[in-house]
Each structure stands twice: as C-alpha cells, then as structure tokens.
Design a protein around this motif. Sequence first.
Motif, short mmCIF file in Angstrom:
data_model
loop_
_atom_site.label_atom_id
_atom_site.label_comp_id
_atom_site.label_asym_id
_atom_site.label_seq_id
_atom_site.Cartn_x
_atom_site.Cartn_y
_atom_site.Cartn_z
N ARG A 97 29.43 -29.10 34.98
CA ARG A 97 28.25 -29.44 34.76
C ARG A 97 27.63 -29.40 33.33
N GLU A 98 28.52 -28.62 32.52
CA GLU A 98 27.89 -28.39 31.15
C GLU A 98 27.59 -29.54 30.10
N LYS A 99 28.57 -30.61 30.41
CA LYS A 99 28.03 -31.78 29.33
C LYS A 99 26.77 -32.45 29.67
N LYS A 100 26.55 -32.42 31.22
CA LYS A 100 25.31 -33.00 31.67
C LYS A 100 24.27 -32.22 31.27
N ILE A 101 24.28 -30.81 31.37
CA ILE A 101 23.28 -29.90 31.27
C ILE A 101 22.97 -30.09 29.72
N ASN A 102 23.91 -29.84 28.76
CA ASN A 102 23.79 -29.84 27.39
C ASN A 102 22.93 -31.15 27.10
N GLU A 103 23.26 -32.36 27.73
CA GLU A 103 22.77 -33.56 27.33
C GLU A 103 21.11 -33.54 27.70
N ALA A 104 20.94 -33.03 28.67
CA ALA A 104 19.50 -32.79 29.30
C ALA A 104 18.73 -31.93 28.25
N LEU A 105 19.40 -30.87 27.81
CA LEU A 105 18.63 -29.86 26.96
C LEU A 105 18.34 -30.35 25.75
N LYS A 138 18.19 -33.47 24.90
CA LYS A 138 17.04 -34.75 25.14
C LYS A 138 15.74 -34.14 25.23
N TYR A 139 15.53 -32.96 25.58
CA TYR A 139 14.11 -32.16 25.87
C TYR A 139 13.74 -31.14 24.71
N GLY A 140 14.77 -31.11 23.57
CA GLY A 140 14.64 -30.10 22.35
C GLY A 140 14.75 -28.86 22.94
N MET A 141 15.61 -28.39 23.80
CA MET A 141 16.00 -26.88 24.07
C MET A 141 17.25 -26.90 23.93
N LYS A 142 17.55 -25.57 23.30
CA LYS A 142 18.94 -25.22 22.80
C LYS A 142 19.95 -24.65 23.80
N ASP A 143 19.36 -24.15 25.15
CA ASP A 143 20.27 -23.64 26.38
C ASP A 143 19.34 -23.31 27.34
N LEU A 144 19.94 -23.00 28.53
CA LEU A 144 19.19 -22.74 29.60
C LEU A 144 18.21 -21.58 29.56
N GLU A 145 18.55 -20.56 28.63
CA GLU A 145 17.84 -19.29 28.49
C GLU A 145 16.30 -19.82 27.81
N GLU A 146 16.46 -20.81 26.98
CA GLU A 146 15.24 -21.16 26.43
C GLU A 146 14.39 -22.18 27.48
N ALA A 147 14.94 -22.77 28.31
CA ALA A 147 14.37 -23.29 29.49
C ALA A 147 13.52 -22.33 30.16
N ARG A 148 14.23 -21.26 30.67
CA ARG A 148 13.68 -20.11 31.36
C ARG A 148 12.45 -19.52 30.58
N ASP A 149 12.98 -19.32 29.42
CA ASP A 149 11.63 -18.54 28.67
C ASP A 149 10.42 -19.66 28.73
N LEU A 150 10.61 -20.81 28.26
CA LEU A 150 9.61 -21.68 28.50
C LEU A 150 8.80 -21.73 29.77
N CYS A 151 9.36 -21.67 30.79
CA CYS A 151 8.95 -21.41 32.30
C CYS A 151 8.06 -20.35 32.47
N LEU A 152 8.82 -19.30 31.99
CA LEU A 152 8.12 -18.00 32.18
C LEU A 152 6.98 -17.84 31.08
N SER A 153 6.91 -18.38 30.12
CA SER A 153 5.87 -18.50 29.03
C SER A 153 4.36 -19.23 29.72
N LYS A 154 4.87 -20.12 30.72
CA LYS A 154 3.68 -20.62 31.43
C LYS A 154 3.33 -20.05 32.78
N GLY A 155 3.82 -18.74 33.07
CA GLY A 155 3.70 -18.30 34.36
C GLY A 155 4.51 -18.53 35.52
N VAL A 156 5.52 -19.52 35.27
CA VAL A 156 6.33 -19.96 36.28
C VAL A 156 7.48 -19.07 36.48
#
Length: 153
Positions: free
Chosen positions: A11-19, A21-39
């Motif tokens: 799945r790595e290639k597609k995941i990295n493509e999505a990241l 596309k939305y200006g995130m470097k990795d899944l940890e950044e995605a998690r941190d963004l969610c947590l920063s919004k209380g999710v």
Amino acid sequence: MAITFEGYEKREKKINEALAKYGMKDLEEARDLCLSKGVDVEKIIKGTQPIAFENAVWAYTLGCAIAIKKGCSKAEEAAVAIGEGLQYFCVPGSVAEQRLVGQGHGNLAAMLLNENTKCFCFLAGHESFAAAEGAIGIARTANKVRKEPLRVS
C-alpha cells in the motif's frame, strides 16, 4: 519512528501519494493533525471494533486527516473524505480497489448521516461479522450528529 503494519509495502505507494497530495510527510503527521483537533482515531476505531487491524486504524487516520485538510465542516462531508483515505489503503489490483470499497464505506457513512435516511439494517453471515460490527457501530455513532435518530436494526 517509521510506521509499518501487515501489508504496508503493498500500500506504500498509494499512501505516500495521498500524503503528498494533502501536504503531509507521513502517517505520523496525519495522526498528529487529527490529535491536534481532538480526534483520537485509534481510540474511536478500537472502541467500535476492538479486533480491528492496525492498517484500519491508519486508514481511518489518513481519511480523518484528509477531511481536516479539506476543511470539512459537516459530518456528511467528512465521511466522504474519510472514504477517500480508506480507498488509498486498498491494495493495488485487489477486488477492494476495483470495487472502490473505501469510497463505498465513506459514502455509506455519508448516507447514514443524511437526515433523509431514516433506518439502517445490516444483514451478514458469520463470515462478515467484523464488517457488520463496524457498520452497525458507524450507524449508531451517526446519531450523535443527526437531528432525528437513525433506526438501526
């Protein structure tokens, strides 16, 4: 720390493509963004389906981060964006990818959040228990933002 889970390399290639596309470097950044919004996506997923695979947690995390990046302000809109994140986790060439299962999940959730939908009934055999458990959990959770509660059977 690099995040990995079973089947990550498929799945790595597609995941990295999505990241990207939305200006995130990795899944940890995605998690941190969610947590920063209380999710806390992991808590939500494991609360709905304790046996959920680790990749499900990360797929929903990506979807939630996409919804935040898109500025979704309504639950119905966020559900569609979350489905987009789920779709990026479908293994390339798989039946799930071909049938747009990730987007389908997002669209189902959006339908359940729409006030025009009055009832939800999910029938499944024992092979589909995990899917039924997750779908019914989503349907019950939809009532938190609906004006008129959805009847769930």
